[in-house]
Design a protein around this motif. Structure first.
Motif, PDB file in Angstrom:
ATOM      1  N   PHE A 169       0.898  -1.266  -0.187  1.00 21.24           N
ATOM      2  CA  PHE A 169       0.016   0.025   0.113  1.00 21.24           C
ATOM      3  C   PHE A 169       0.941   1.339  -0.066  1.00 21.24           C
ATOM      4  O   PHE A 169       2.155   1.021   0.394  1.00 21.24           O
ATOM      5  N   VAL A 170       0.232   2.263  -0.353  1.00 19.82           N
ATOM      6  CA  VAL A 170       0.903   3.783  -0.565  1.00 19.82           C
ATOM      7  C   VAL A 170      -0.077   4.483   0.602  1.00 19.82           C
ATOM      8  O   VAL A 170      -1.485   4.698   0.233  1.00 19.82           O
ATOM      9  N   ARG A 171       0.470   5.120   1.598  1.00 22.47           N
ATOM     10  CA  ARG A 171      -0.187   5.708   2.827  1.00 22.47           C
ATOM     11  C   ARG A 171      -0.288   7.277   2.403  1.00 22.47           C
ATOM     12  O   ARG A 171       0.897   8.034   2.480  1.00 22.47           O
ATOM     13  N   VAL A 172      -1.019   7.939   2.026  1.00 19.75           N
ATOM     14  CA  VAL A 172      -1.040   9.294   1.775  1.00 19.75           C
ATOM     15  C   VAL A 172      -1.904  10.254   2.576  1.00 19.75           C
ATOM     16  O   VAL A 172      -2.986   9.920   2.703  1.00 19.75           O
ATOM     17  N   PRO A 173      -1.482  11.570   3.021  1.00 19.35           N
ATOM     18  CA  PRO A 173      -2.220  12.322   3.829  1.00 19.35           C
ATOM     19  C   PRO A 173      -3.410  12.922   2.873  1.00 19.35           C
ATOM     20  O   PRO A 173      -3.069  13.368   1.810  1.00 19.35           O
ATOM     21  N   LEU A 174      -4.460  12.796   3.534  1.00 20.03           N
ATOM     22  CA  LEU A 174      -5.766  13.661   2.844  1.00 20.03           C
ATOM     23  C   LEU A 174      -5.806  15.131   3.337  1.00 20.03           C
ATOM     24  O   LEU A 174      -5.997  15.416   4.368  1.00 20.03           O
ATOM     25  N   LEU A 175      -5.301  16.144   2.636  1.00 17.31           N
ATOM     26  CA  LEU A 175      -4.837  17.329   2.818  1.00 17.31           C
ATOM     27  C   LEU A 175      -6.048  18.210   2.668  1.00 17.31           C
ATOM     28  O   LEU A 175      -6.089  19.154   3.392  1.00 17.31           O
ATOM     29  N   HIS A 176      -6.980  17.811   2.014  1.00 17.51           N
ATOM     30  CA  HIS A 176      -8.305  18.778   1.481  1.00 17.51           C
ATOM     31  C   HIS A 176      -7.873  19.915   1.137  1.00 17.51           C
ATOM     32  O   HIS A 176      -8.440  20.893   1.607  1.00 17.51           O
ATOM     33  N   ALA A 177      -6.810  20.128   0.228  1.00 12.75           N
ATOM     34  CA  ALA A 177      -6.382  21.610  -0.123  1.00 12.75           C
ATOM     35  C   ALA A 177      -5.996  21.379  -1.575  1.00 12.75           C
ATOM     36  O   ALA A 177      -5.787  20.423  -2.093  1.00 12.75           O
ATOM     37  N   PRO A 178      -5.877  22.539  -2.457  1.00 17.55           N
ATOM     38  CA  PRO A 178      -5.211  22.418  -3.820  1.00 17.55           C
ATOM     39  C   PRO A 178      -4.035  21.693  -3.975  1.00 17.55           C
ATOM     40  O   PRO A 178      -3.053  21.933  -3.036  1.00 17.55           O
ATOM     41  N   GLN A 179      -3.958  21.022  -4.999  1.00 17.59           N
ATOM     42  CA  GLN A 179      -2.666  20.325  -5.394  1.00 17.59           C
ATOM     43  C   GLN A 179      -2.604  20.132  -6.746  1.00 17.59           C
ATOM     44  O   GLN A 179      -3.676  19.939  -7.450  1.00 17.59           O
ATOM     45  N   VAL A 180      -1.475  20.507  -7.378  1.00 16.60           N
ATOM     46  CA  VAL A 180      -1.187  20.616  -8.830  1.00 16.60           C
ATOM     47  C   VAL A 180      -0.126  19.617  -9.260  1.00 16.60           C
ATOM     48  O   VAL A 180       1.077  19.573  -8.894  1.00 16.60           O
ATOM     49  N   PHE A 181      -0.440  18.785 -10.495  1.00 12.75           N
ATOM     50  CA  PHE A 181       0.969  18.205 -11.155  1.00 12.75           C
ATOM     51  C   PHE A 181       0.845  18.678 -12.696  1.00 12.75           C
ATOM     52  O   PHE A 181      -0.019  18.776 -13.239  1.00 12.75           O
ATOM     53  N   LEU A 182       1.987  19.080 -13.078  1.00  9.64           N
ATOM     54  CA  LEU A 182       2.225  19.463 -14.390  1.00  9.64           C
ATOM     55  C   LEU A 182       3.692  18.692 -15.053  1.00  9.64           C
ATOM     56  O   LEU A 182       4.397  18.602 -14.255  1.00  9.64           O
ATOM     57  N   LYS A 183       3.655  18.409 -16.030  1.00  8.64           N
ATOM     58  CA  LYS A 183       4.730  18.211 -16.751  1.00  8.64           C
ATOM     59  C   LYS A 183       5.001  18.627 -18.158  1.00  8.64           C
ATOM     60  O   LYS A 183       4.166  18.857 -19.000  1.00  8.64           O
ATOM     61  N   ALA A 184       6.225  18.528 -18.670  1.00 11.92           N
ATOM     62  CA  ALA A 184       6.601  18.838 -20.135  1.00 11.92           C
ATOM     63  C   ALA A 184       7.187  17.519 -20.596  1.00 11.92           C
ATOM     64  O   ALA A 184       7.932  17.063 -20.229  1.00 11.92           O
ATOM     65  N   THR A 185       6.556  17.335 -21.869  1.00 15.04           N
ATOM     66  CA  THR A 185       6.971  16.125 -22.612  1.00 15.04           C
ATOM     67  C   THR A 185       7.877  16.245 -24.011  1.00 15.04           C
ATOM     68  O   THR A 185       8.243  15.157 -24.371  1.00 15.04           O
ATOM     69  N   GLY A 186       7.611  17.428 -24.422  1.00 17.44           N
ATOM     70  CA  GLY A 186       8.434  17.656 -25.543  1.00 17.44           C
ATOM     71  C   GLY A 186       7.761  17.246 -27.051  1.00 17.44           C
ATOM     72  O   GLY A 186       8.103  17.266 -27.958  1.00 17.44           O
TER      73      GLY A 186
END
Length: 297
Positions: A169-186
């Motif tokens: 398992f992966v245990r992740v805190p539930l922050l109930h706040a904004p979070q963003v993931f972005l990536k550049a691929t070319g």
């Protein structure tokens, strides 16, 4: 000229419970656990890996969902990228859902799993900077029972799996706040990241956490940049920042993660950065600026 096909595994075991999987791995120390197999089969086909046996995890239902535990989400290692990309999961952990949706074409998202992404620990693994920014923990199952390992330790190679162990398992805190993931691929559409950035707000701790992926063997945390920008956020108000502060944050992150060349031995100024390094620094800067701006908007 005679050619030889890659040797395949001698045996395949298909347990239906976590205990059975641990028992199978204990009985066959050289066996490799496999869920989606997207990374493993690529390594086998290229001759980089020749497992003596495989322990398939696809029939273990407890590894394919998630549950709630003390303000955290306990995510099964068998969760596919496609499942994590759905709206109900995105409502819990938005950045991880965004990373899952960006993981590649449909066939990869349907087969690839969270646990596989973590254990393979490829620098371009899209979930890795998100898990680093969330400061997630891994729940490892093995013959001696379960134990928790910070995900950053495994990615840094400081805490490798022991014989008979697997990431359950992966245990992740539930922050109930904004979070963003972005990536550049070319290139257009989902693809292998040239650089990626995850930004997570933690209002309870008045913290901004950021991790940069794909540019180093493991995700990088620009801690000084995090602390500096968090000190500028009005946590009791609208949380907005000026465009100048966002730009400065992006440059701070990029400078920390794509550093200057060391000075010459005689004390002279270092030579100019190569164009490829300058471009990478600009890319990281833009991603960090945009990710923080979206998180605060």
């Amino acid at each position: 000229m005679t050619t030889h096909a890659p040797r395949t595994a001698h045996s395949v075991t298909l347990p239906t419970s976590l205990d059975e999987a641990v028992a199978a791995l204990t009985a066959m120390p050289a066996a490799v656990p496999v869920a989606g197999g997207t990374d493993l089969m690529a390594a086998v086909n290229k001759g980089r890996l020749r497992p003596a046996g495989l322990v398939g995890l696809g029939r273990i239902n407890e590894l394919r969902g998630w549950q709630y535990q003390d303000g955290h989400a306990l995510l099964g290692a068998g969760l596919t990228h496609a499942r994590m990309g759905r709206p109900d999961f995105a409502a819990l952990i938005p950045a991880l859902a965004a990373a899952a949706r960006a993981a590649g074409p449909p066939q990869i998202r349907n087969a690839g799993t969270l646990g596989g992404n973590v254990v393979t620990a490829a620098p371009t693994g899209d979930s890795l900077p998100v898990l680093a920014a969330l400061e997630a923990d891994l729940v490892v199952a093995g013959p001696a029972g379960g134990r928790e390992v910070p995900v950053s330790h495994l990615l840094a190679g400081r805490e490798m799996l022991q014989p008979g162990e697997l990431v359950a398992f992966v245990r992740v805190p539930l922050l109930h706040a904004p979070q963003v993931f972005l990536k550049a691929t070319g290139r257009t559409g989902p693809g292998r990241a040239l650089a990626s950035v995850a930004v997570v707000l933690d209002p309870a701790r008045r913290a901004v956490r950021c991790a940069v992926g794909a540019i180093a063997p493991m995700p990088l945390r620009p801690l000084e940049a995090e602390h500096w920008i968090a000190s500028l956020v009005d946590w009791d108000g609208e949380r907005g920042l000026t465009p100048e502060a966002l730009v400065a944050f992006g440059e701070y992150v990029a400078a920390a993660c794509v550093p200057d060349q060391p000075p010459a031995a005689d004390g002279e100024a270092p030579p100019p950065l190569p164009p490829a390094v300058l471009q990478l620094r600009r890319t990281v800067s833009v991603l960090a600026r945009r990710a923080l701006g979206r998180a605060l908007s």
